[in-house]
Design a protein around this motif. Structure first.
Motif, PDB file in Angstrom:
ATOM      1  N   SER A 293       0.605  -0.694   0.079  1.00 14.10           N
ATOM      2  CA  SER A 293       0.582  -0.103   0.361  1.00 14.10           C
ATOM      3  C   SER A 293       0.349   1.006   0.018  1.00 14.10           C
ATOM      4  O   SER A 293       0.448   2.250   0.638  1.00 14.10           O
ATOM      5  CB  SER A 293      -1.271   0.106   1.416  1.00 14.10           C
ATOM      6  OG  SER A 293      -1.935  -1.442   1.352  1.00 14.10           O
ATOM      7  N   CYS A 294       2.050   1.208  -0.627  1.00 17.98           N
ATOM      8  CA  CYS A 294       2.381   2.353  -0.955  1.00 17.98           C
ATOM      9  C   CYS A 294       2.281   3.035  -2.099  1.00 17.98           C
ATOM     10  O   CYS A 294       2.363   2.654  -3.028  1.00 17.98           O
ATOM     11  CB  CYS A 294       3.968   2.199  -0.778  1.00 17.98           C
ATOM     12  SG  CYS A 294       5.764   3.616  -1.573  1.00 17.98           S
ATOM     13  N   ASN A 295       1.720   4.723  -1.646  1.00 18.97           N
ATOM     14  CA  ASN A 295       1.168   5.886  -3.393  1.00 18.97           C
ATOM     15  C   ASN A 295       2.688   6.421  -3.567  1.00 18.97           C
ATOM     16  O   ASN A 295       1.996   6.868  -4.945  1.00 18.97           O
ATOM     17  CB  ASN A 295       0.937   6.637  -2.191  1.00 18.97           C
ATOM     18  CG  ASN A 295      -0.213   5.862  -1.512  1.00 18.97           C
ATOM     19  OD1 ASN A 295      -1.149   5.558  -1.847  1.00 18.97           O
ATOM     20  ND2 ASN A 295      -1.065   6.465  -0.375  1.00 18.97           N
ATOM     21  N   TYR A 296       3.692   5.970  -3.198  1.00 16.51           N
ATOM     22  CA  TYR A 296       5.184   5.988  -4.100  1.00 16.51           C
ATOM     23  C   TYR A 296       5.219   6.181  -5.225  1.00 16.51           C
ATOM     24  O   TYR A 296       5.573   4.439  -5.335  1.00 16.51           O
ATOM     25  CB  TYR A 296       6.084   6.429  -3.450  1.00 16.51           C
ATOM     26  CG  TYR A 296       7.097   7.114  -3.411  1.00 16.51           C
ATOM     27  CD1 TYR A 296       8.008   8.628  -3.989  1.00 16.51           C
ATOM     28  CD2 TYR A 296       8.655   6.748  -4.372  1.00 16.51           C
ATOM     29  CE1 TYR A 296       8.771   9.173  -4.428  1.00 16.51           C
ATOM     30  CE2 TYR A 296       9.696   6.967  -4.943  1.00 16.51           C
ATOM     31  CZ  TYR A 296       9.505   8.576  -4.938  1.00 16.51           C
ATOM     32  OH  TYR A 296      10.926   8.904  -5.652  1.00 16.51           O
ATOM     33  N   LYS A 297       5.620   6.321  -6.342  1.00 18.67           N
ATOM     34  CA  LYS A 297       5.566   5.643  -7.574  1.00 18.67           C
ATOM     35  C   LYS A 297       6.196   5.298  -8.305  1.00 18.67           C
ATOM     36  O   LYS A 297       5.855   3.796  -8.890  1.00 18.67           O
ATOM     37  CB  LYS A 297       4.807   6.690  -8.660  1.00 18.67           C
ATOM     38  CG  LYS A 297       3.753   6.301  -9.956  1.00 18.67           C
ATOM     39  CD  LYS A 297       3.857   7.838 -10.598  1.00 18.67           C
ATOM     40  CE  LYS A 297       2.673   7.734 -11.159  1.00 18.67           C
ATOM     41  NZ  LYS A 297       2.641   9.033 -13.035  1.00 18.67           N
ATOM     42  N   GLY A 298       7.641   5.311  -7.208  1.00 20.81           N
ATOM     43  CA  GLY A 298       8.933   4.756  -7.976  1.00 20.81           C
ATOM     44  C   GLY A 298       8.927   3.805  -6.965  1.00 20.81           C
ATOM     45  O   GLY A 298      10.292   3.505  -6.996  1.00 20.81           O
ATOM     46  N   CYS A 299       8.293   3.328  -6.013  1.00 22.75           N
ATOM     47  CA  CYS A 299       8.642   2.508  -4.650  1.00 22.75           C
ATOM     48  C   CYS A 299       8.640   1.033  -5.372  1.00 22.75           C
ATOM     49  O   CYS A 299       8.008   0.493  -5.885  1.00 22.75           O
ATOM     50  CB  CYS A 299       7.458   2.219  -3.673  1.00 22.75           C
ATOM     51  SG  CYS A 299       8.099   1.450  -2.500  1.00 22.75           S
ATOM     52  N   LYS A 300      10.200   0.243  -4.597  1.00 21.00           N
ATOM     53  CA  LYS A 300      10.192  -0.829  -5.851  1.00 21.00           C
ATOM     54  C   LYS A 300      10.477  -1.966  -4.961  1.00 21.00           C
ATOM     55  O   LYS A 300      10.917  -3.030  -4.489  1.00 21.00           O
ATOM     56  CB  LYS A 300      11.938  -0.503  -5.474  1.00 21.00           C
ATOM     57  CG  LYS A 300      12.315   0.349  -6.782  1.00 21.00           C
ATOM     58  CD  LYS A 300      13.498   0.135  -7.265  1.00 21.00           C
ATOM     59  CE  LYS A 300      14.162   1.146  -8.252  1.00 21.00           C
ATOM     60  NZ  LYS A 300      15.561   1.451  -8.163  1.00 21.00           N
ATOM     61  N   LEU A 301       9.517  -1.766  -3.352  1.00 18.83           N
ATOM     62  CA  LEU A 301       9.205  -2.889  -2.403  1.00 18.83           C
ATOM     63  C   LEU A 301       8.615  -3.285  -3.062  1.00 18.83           C
ATOM     64  O   LEU A 301       7.036  -2.753  -2.944  1.00 18.83           O
ATOM     65  CB  LEU A 301       8.800  -2.282  -1.024  1.00 18.83           C
ATOM     66  CG  LEU A 301      10.657  -1.364  -0.686  1.00 18.83           C
ATOM     67  CD1 LEU A 301      10.131  -0.854   0.841  1.00 18.83           C
ATOM     68  CD2 LEU A 301      11.697  -2.251  -0.391  1.00 18.83           C
ATOM     69  N   LYS A 302       7.786  -4.816  -3.224  1.00 14.32           N
ATOM     70  CA  LYS A 302       7.670  -6.120  -3.885  1.00 14.32           C
ATOM     71  C   LYS A 302       6.598  -6.198  -2.706  1.00 14.32           C
ATOM     72  O   LYS A 302       5.520  -6.943  -3.342  1.00 14.32           O
ATOM     73  CB  LYS A 302       8.117  -5.993  -5.237  1.00 14.32           C
ATOM     74  CG  LYS A 302       8.544  -6.080  -6.158  1.00 14.32           C
ATOM     75  CD  LYS A 302       7.307  -4.339  -6.455  1.00 14.32           C
ATOM     76  CE  LYS A 302       7.330  -3.672  -7.842  1.00 14.32           C
ATOM     77  NZ  LYS A 302       6.854  -2.323  -8.051  1.00 14.32           N
TER      78      LYS A 302
END
Length: 563
Positions: A293-302
């Motif tokens: 649920s991360c709203n940051y577009k470039g978040c690499k955590l999957k």
């Protein structure tokens, strides 16, 4: 018959080789190693073992209008490992295939039915199978029994009966022997997977202890942003995870690794799974980026594993280990996270040491607290970690006892306590030691009814600890400690007696001589406290004989018990 047995053994060898090859496949290992598998996983296993049964059919040997085959191996192993559901479905897959294909002649229907029944039988004995120490031998015997059942079904269903009887006479012994051995070898291969997972878990436990050893000096100062950041940095440096996060119940306290540019300390918790962990106290897995649920577009955590941090039996925060590939949290990652969470929860509890030590009013209690053996803490943590995978309820229980033990040690500010409180303290300590030493340590309590005794705190437990450390554990086969509370007219007699290695007369004569380097300084402390409070006549009395054991007796006068 000998030729058939030899040829069938070759076919069984093919199945065993395939089983070994599949045991190296990551997906198969993960499915087999799971403790609680879903019906989706069971269905996948059913297909897998059903295909093994089909392979066993195609590698069969045409004999007397039928097939001598190893079909039962895959189906029976599937039932043993996966239970009735897997046994039944894999049996249906292999059995229907046997009936549907145009090979094997007059036994097609009887073989199909027997395959299904053998799969169900294996599933029904699955729970008993897991309780057996020698699983390979048990699988061999039950596999042989299953093949005997198949022979009976062939005689009951296959027609003409004369042909069925002739066939059974020829193939029964080869199939019972070869397939029973094949099932046993297959199980041994699977057991090797379990053993490897156990070794991995042991390695993770060792790694968790090393991490805990490094974080202790930080978490003992409290649970805040500074200590959480130091802890997260240590975890990140000592593991292969891409990011580590620690939260309290509301906010992120620390985030180290990938994503630290937008997962900032002080931010409110956004992940719904994290809130669920905080609310119900159970770990959760985030398999996909949408779960995070991360709203940051470039978040690499999957993907991530989220485990609760406990304090006084309540969830006070979470530990999160992240990876940059979806659905990549392994069982090893989960065990590491759970082990670290248990250790950190204990360390957070121990952070009260700094605060509680300032509240101790009596210097003698401060002196006694300073003598707490740090090895006991780490041995206790190591014992608890060993239970986190196999007996999580037991690990949770031991953590409660450990917290209770240290709370009583560290928070004791009264001059006197009731004997019941002292006994509770001893029992918390003993639960941990019993888990560590198992059957080598036996403890009996003999307490007079309605006994009333008020005594100085922390005065009986060190004697019990001394009996374990220097008495019982000096014997290869362990021993027994008897704790007696005897009500006498004017006093209460407390006795701690062990059947350990005992002491020489020389050691006994020097036991109360004060020496900072002595390991028995606790006995000196207790003896001095008793004499200072009640008089020299109430000093400790110790009787010991080498090879027989040691008996420590103290008396608490009733006229001095009142506050």
């Amino acid at each position: 018959m000998i030729n058939i047995l030899g040829n069938l053994a070759n076919r069984v060898g093919i199945i065993v080789i395939l089983a070994f090859a599949f045991s190296r496949v990551k997906l198969f290992r993960q499915l087999i190693s799971k403790k609680n598998i879903s019906y989706k996983d069971k269905f996948i296993l059913s297909i897998f073992f059903g295909l093994f049964g089909i392979i066993g059919t195609y590698t069969g040997i045409p004999t007397e209008g039928a097939l001598v085959n190893s079909r039962v191996i895959g189906v029976f192993v599937g039932g043993l490992l996966g239970g009735p559901f897997v046994g039944m479905i894999s049996g249906i897959i292999a059995g229907v295939h046997r009936w549907a294909i145009d090979i094997g002649g007059f036994t097609a229907l009887s073989c199909a039915i027997s395959t299904i029944i053998e799969g169900i039988l294996a599933g029904l004995i699955s729970k008993r199978f897991y309780k057996k120490e020698n699983k390979g031998l048990y699988a061999l015997l039950m596999g042989g029994l299953a093949e005997i059942i198949q022979m009976i079904i062939i005689l009951l269903i296959a027609r003409p009966f004369s042909a069925a009887l002739l066939l059974v006479r020829i193939i029964s012994i080869p199939m019972i022997v070869a397939n029973g051995i094949g099932i046993s070898i297959f199980i041994i291969i699977i057991e090797n997977i379990f053993s490897e997972e156990e070794r991995r878990a042991a390695f993770q436990a060792q790694r968790a202890l090393k991490i805990a050893n490094k974080t202790l000096k930080y978490l003992r100062k409290g649970f805040n942003e500074e200590t959480a950041t130091k802890t997260a940095q240590i975890i990140h440096n000592m593991t292969s995870v891409e990011a580590v996060s620690i939260t309290n119940r509301n906010k992120i306290l620390a985030h180290v690794g990938i994503g630290e540019d937008h997962h900032r300390p002080g931010n409110n918790i956004k992940t719904q799974l994290t809130r669920e962990v905080i609310n119900n106290g159970n770990y959760r897995l985030a398999h996909y980026s949408s779960d995070i649920s991360c709203n940051y577009k470039g978040c690499k955590l999957k993907s991530a594993v989220i485990v609760p941090l406990k304090g006084e039996n309540k969830t006070i925060g979470t530990l999160k280990l992240y990876k940059t590939t979806e659905n990549s949290i392994t069982k090893v990652d989960l065990e590491l996270a759970l082990g670290l969470a248990s250790l950190f929860s204990t360390q957070i509890e121990l952070s009260k040491i700094e605060i509680q030590s300032k509240l101790l009013a009596k210097s003698e209690l401060k002196a006694l607290q300073a003598q707490i053996n740090p090895h006991f803490l780490f041995n206790a943590i190591n014992t608890i970690v060993s239970f986190t995978r196999t007996k999580p309820d037991k690990a949770r229980e031991l953590l409660i006892h450990l917290g209770s033990y240290f709370r009583k040690n560290l928070q004791q500010i009264n001059d006197i306590v009731d004997i019941s409180k002292e006994i509770e303290h001893i029992k918390s300590y003993l639960e941990i030691e019993k888990a560590r030493y198992g059957d080598k340590l036996k403890v009996n309590f003999y307490i007079d009814e309605n006994v009333e005794c008020i005594l100085p705190p922390l005065i009986l437990q060190p004697i019990v600890e001394n009996a374990i450390k220097h008495g019982i554990m000096g014997k290869l086969d362990g021993g027994t400690i008897d704790i007696r509370i005897i009500d006498i007219v004017n006093e209460t007699k407390l006795i701690v007696e062990d059947d350990g290695v005992g002491m020489s007369e020389e050691t006994l004569s020097n036991i109360f001589i004060e020496n900072p380097e002595k390991e028995s300084i606790g006995l000196v402390n207790i003896n001095n406290r008793l004499k200072n409070k009640y008089g020299d006549e109430y000093a400790l009395n110790i009787d010991s004989e080498i090879g027989v054991g040691t008996k420590v007796t103290m008396k608490i006068p009733k006229e001095n018990e009142e506050v």
